[in-house]
Scaffold this active site. Structure first.
Site, PDB file in Angstrom:
ATOM      1  N   ALA A 183      -4.865  11.094  21.049  1.00  0.00           N
ATOM      2  CA  ALA A 183      -4.628  11.407  22.465  1.00  0.00           C
ATOM      3  C   ALA A 183      -5.342  12.693  22.900  1.00  0.00           C
ATOM      4  CB  ALA A 183      -3.117  11.497  22.739  1.00  0.00           C
TER       5      ALA A 183
ATOM      6  N   ASP B 107      -2.802  15.494  21.062  1.00  0.00           N
ATOM      7  CA  ASP B 107      -1.686  15.355  20.108  1.00  0.00           C
ATOM      8  C   ASP B 107      -2.079  15.838  18.718  1.00  0.00           C
ATOM      9  OD1 ASP B 107      -0.228  14.266  22.107  1.00  0.00           O
ATOM     10  OD2 ASP B 107       0.141  12.332  21.134  1.00  0.00           O
TER      11      ASP B 107
ATOM     12  N   ASP C  25       0.830  -1.209   0.000  1.00  0.00           N
ATOM     13  CA  ASP C  25       0.000   0.000   0.000  1.00  0.00           C
ATOM     14  C   ASP C  25       0.866   1.262   0.000  1.00  0.00           C
ATOM     15  OD1 ASP C  25      -2.463  -1.317  -0.016  1.00  0.00           O
ATOM     16  OD2 ASP C  25      -2.339  -1.674   2.141  1.00  0.00           O
ATOM     17  N   GLY C  26       1.991   1.199   0.742  1.00  0.00           N
ATOM     18  CA  GLY C  26       2.909   2.346   0.782  1.00  0.00           C
ATOM     19  C   GLY C  26       3.441   2.682  -0.607  1.00  0.00           C
TER      20      GLY C  26
ATOM     21  N   ASN D 250      -5.222   8.467   1.913  1.00  0.00           N
ATOM     22  CA  ASN D 250      -5.580   7.855   3.195  1.00  0.00           C
ATOM     23  C   ASN D 250      -6.157   8.856   4.196  1.00  0.00           C
ATOM     24  OD1 ASN D 250      -4.892   5.187   2.778  1.00  0.00           O
ATOM     25  ND2 ASN D 250      -2.892   5.315   3.768  1.00  0.00           N
ATOM     26  N   GLU D 251      -5.385   9.924   4.456  1.00  0.00           N
ATOM     27  CA  GLU D 251      -5.775  10.802   5.560  1.00  0.00           C
ATOM     28  C   GLU D 251      -5.000  12.114   5.554  1.00  0.00           C
ATOM     29  OE1 GLU D 251      -2.390   9.168   6.049  1.00  0.00           O
ATOM     30  OE2 GLU D 251      -3.531   7.737   7.216  1.00  0.00           O
TER      31      GLU D 251
HETATM   32  P1  NAP Z   1       5.056   3.101   6.598  1.00  0.00           P
HETATM   33  O1  NAP Z   1       5.360   3.832   7.836  1.00  0.00           O
HETATM   34  O2  NAP Z   1       6.156   2.432   5.858  1.00  0.00           O
HETATM   35  O3  NAP Z   1       3.953   1.957   6.847  1.00  0.00           O
HETATM   36  C1  NAP Z   1       2.679   2.140   7.313  1.00  0.00           C
HETATM   37  C2  NAP Z   1       1.886   0.826   7.263  1.00  0.00           C
HETATM   38  O4  NAP Z   1       0.529   1.173   6.933  1.00  0.00           O
HETATM   39  C3  NAP Z   1       2.357  -0.179   6.220  1.00  0.00           C
HETATM   40  O5  NAP Z   1       2.233  -1.477   6.757  1.00  0.00           O
HETATM   41  C4  NAP Z   1       1.381   0.035   5.072  1.00  0.00           C
HETATM   42  O6  NAP Z   1       1.146  -1.124   4.288  1.00  0.00           O
HETATM   43  C5  NAP Z   1       0.113   0.326   5.848  1.00  0.00           C
HETATM   44  N1  NAP Z   1      -0.908   1.025   5.077  1.00  0.00           N
HETATM   45  C6  NAP Z   1      -0.782   2.109   4.257  1.00  0.00           C
HETATM   46  N2  NAP Z   1      -1.985   2.450   3.752  1.00  0.00           N
HETATM   47  C7  NAP Z   1      -2.874   1.554   4.246  1.00  0.00           C
HETATM   48  C8  NAP Z   1      -4.272   1.377   4.085  1.00  0.00           C
HETATM   49  N3  NAP Z   1      -4.998   2.220   3.332  1.00  0.00           N
HETATM   50  N4  NAP Z   1      -4.864   0.373   4.762  1.00  0.00           N
HETATM   51  C9  NAP Z   1      -4.150  -0.468   5.540  1.00  0.00           C
HETATM   52  N5  NAP Z   1      -2.833  -0.374   5.743  1.00  0.00           N
HETATM   53  C10 NAP Z   1      -2.207   0.642   5.091  1.00  0.00           C
HETATM   54  O7  NAP Z   1       4.357   4.173   5.639  1.00  0.00           O
HETATM   55  P2  NAP Z   1       3.734   3.969   4.203  1.00  0.00           P
HETATM   56  O8  NAP Z   1       3.838   2.517   3.804  1.00  0.00           O
HETATM   57  O9  NAP Z   1       4.296   5.007   3.296  1.00  0.00           O
HETATM   58  O10 NAP Z   1       2.202   4.305   4.495  1.00  0.00           O
HETATM   59  C11 NAP Z   1       1.813   5.596   4.918  1.00  0.00           C
HETATM   60  C12 NAP Z   1       0.672   5.403   5.874  1.00  0.00           C
HETATM   61  O11 NAP Z   1       1.159   4.910   7.105  1.00  0.00           O
HETATM   62  C13 NAP Z   1      -0.059   6.665   6.280  1.00  0.00           C
HETATM   63  O12 NAP Z   1      -1.019   7.060   5.314  1.00  0.00           O
HETATM   64  C14 NAP Z   1      -0.673   6.256   7.613  1.00  0.00           C
HETATM   65  O13 NAP Z   1      -2.025   5.836   7.452  1.00  0.00           O
HETATM   66  C15 NAP Z   1       0.141   5.062   8.059  1.00  0.00           C
HETATM   67  N6  NAP Z   1       0.684   5.281   9.406  1.00  0.00           N
HETATM   68  C16 NAP Z   1       0.273   4.420  10.388  1.00  0.00           C
HETATM   69  C17 NAP Z   1       0.670   4.618  11.693  1.00  0.00           C
HETATM   70  C18 NAP Z   1       0.150   3.676  12.737  1.00  0.00           C
HETATM   71  O14 NAP Z   1      -0.602   2.759  12.390  1.00  0.00           O
HETATM   72  N7  NAP Z   1       0.484   3.889  14.000  1.00  0.00           N
HETATM   73  C19 NAP Z   1       1.528   5.680  12.015  1.00  0.00           C
HETATM   74  C20 NAP Z   1       1.946   6.527  10.990  1.00  0.00           C
HETATM   75  C21 NAP Z   1       1.509   6.325   9.671  1.00  0.00           C
HETATM   76  P3  NAP Z   1       2.267  -1.750   3.333  1.00  0.00           P
HETATM   77  O15 NAP Z   1       3.169  -2.522   4.245  1.00  0.00           O
HETATM   78  O16 NAP Z   1       1.459  -2.620   2.415  1.00  0.00           O
HETATM   79  O17 NAP Z   1       2.973  -0.628   2.628  1.00  0.00           O
HETATM   80 MN    MN Z   2       5.573   1.172   3.792  1.00  0.00          MN
END
Ligand code: NAP
Ligand code: MN
Length: 267
Positions: free
Chosen positions: A188, A153, A51-52, A124-125
């Protein structure tokens, strides 16, 4: 007629061999040609990764309107429907008849700092936060109604597509992507004798705008969208709403959002 395909991939050991296999398939096909860059005439984008990777693709290519098909390498992949072994069969079917496309709505933030306005887009957001290590205080309105002085936060505003990502980790609800809504999830939130904030997510119709005004002078606000971070000084107002940009993701027969949710979160 020759169809033009652009391939976007992350550079993991799982994705690169798949990219080469697709190229070999193209070189044996009279109906498929690879575009080195995305153009107006590109018919399909193949996105190889997780997804990333898809999030990086759309930000790098400025939310393209070309249909995207995702090939999943080593992740569950909410946006990716194809397994690596299924790509060639998919391409044969796609040349004949095209495939079902799911539209994804995207979200936008308009950030006013003095006279200047910046617009950011996300799939996403949008996350609104203050300085690292500090509480942010925001006056929040939905439509024309003031609803809260938020302290905590930050606030996350999620699309249905983003509901399974950071939103879910914060206790927000998982939303079927066929619904059109925005979900505002607190990060938070503080609740004590001085501050009162909603502690659950708020769900808004997709034609509403959320307005936030930092309640300190010279306010520093950090906006995070799809993992990309943008700092702003002297923020007066932030408006968040649906955007007109839509993404087109190809959905394979048998794709089921709720099955993916179950597999990813409950095993
Ligand atoms: P990352 O920090 O490398 O990974 C974030 C994780 O979120 C990865 O496992 C990614 O899946 C997963 N993800 C991304 N979009 C998703 C969706 N629509 N539904 C379910 N899982 C999803 O960052 P990134 O891969 O570039 O993704 C950016 C996203 O990370 C942001 O949009 C945010 O939603 C998310 N994020 C999550 C947290 C948390 O859960 N605490 C904190 C910060 C950001 P893949 O492994 O398939 O890439
Ligand atoms: Mn990722």
């Amino acid at each position: 007629m020759v169809k033009h395909v652009f391939i976007y991939s992350n550079d993991t050991e799982f994705s690169l061999p798949i990219k080469e296999k697709i190229r070999a398939f193209f070189s044996n096909s009279s109906s498929l040609e690879e575009d080195a860059v995305l153009t107006q005439d590109t018919d399909l984008i193949i996105c190889i990764g997780g997804d990333g990777t898809l999030l990086h693709l759309i930000h790098e290519l400025n939310f393209p309107e070309t249909p995207i098909v995702g090939v999943n390498t080593g992740h569950l992949g909410f946006f990716q429907d194809l397994q690596p072994t299924e790509v060639e069969d998919f391409l044969k079917r796609w040349i004949q008849s095209g495939q079902h496309v799911q539209l994804y709505s995207t979200i936008q933030s308009q950030i006013w700092t003095g006279d200047k306005m910046t617009t950011l887009y996300g799939l996403n957001e949008m996350v609104i936060r203050g300085r690292t290590g500090s509480v942010i205080h925001l006056g929040v309105s939905i439509g024309s109604s003031f609803i809260e002085h938020f302290s905590g936060d930050g606030l996350l505003v999620s699309t249905p597509a983003g509901s399974t990502a950071y939103n879910y980790s914060l206790g927000g609800s998982i939303v079927d992507p066929r619904l059109e809504l925005l979900q505002v999830t607190p990060i938070a939130p503080m609740n004590n004798n001085s501050y009162r904030s909603f502690t659950s997510s708020l769900i808004l119709p997709s034609d509403y705008t959320l307005r936030m005004e930092p309640e300190e002078p010279h306010s520093f606000v950090q906006i995070e969208t799809d993992g990309f971070v943008y700092p702003f000084q002297n923020v007066k107002t932030i408006r968040i709403s649906y955007s007109k940009k839509k993404l087109r993701c190809i959905r394979i027969l048998g794709h089921d959002f709720w099955k993916k949710v179950k597999d990813k979160y409950l095993g």
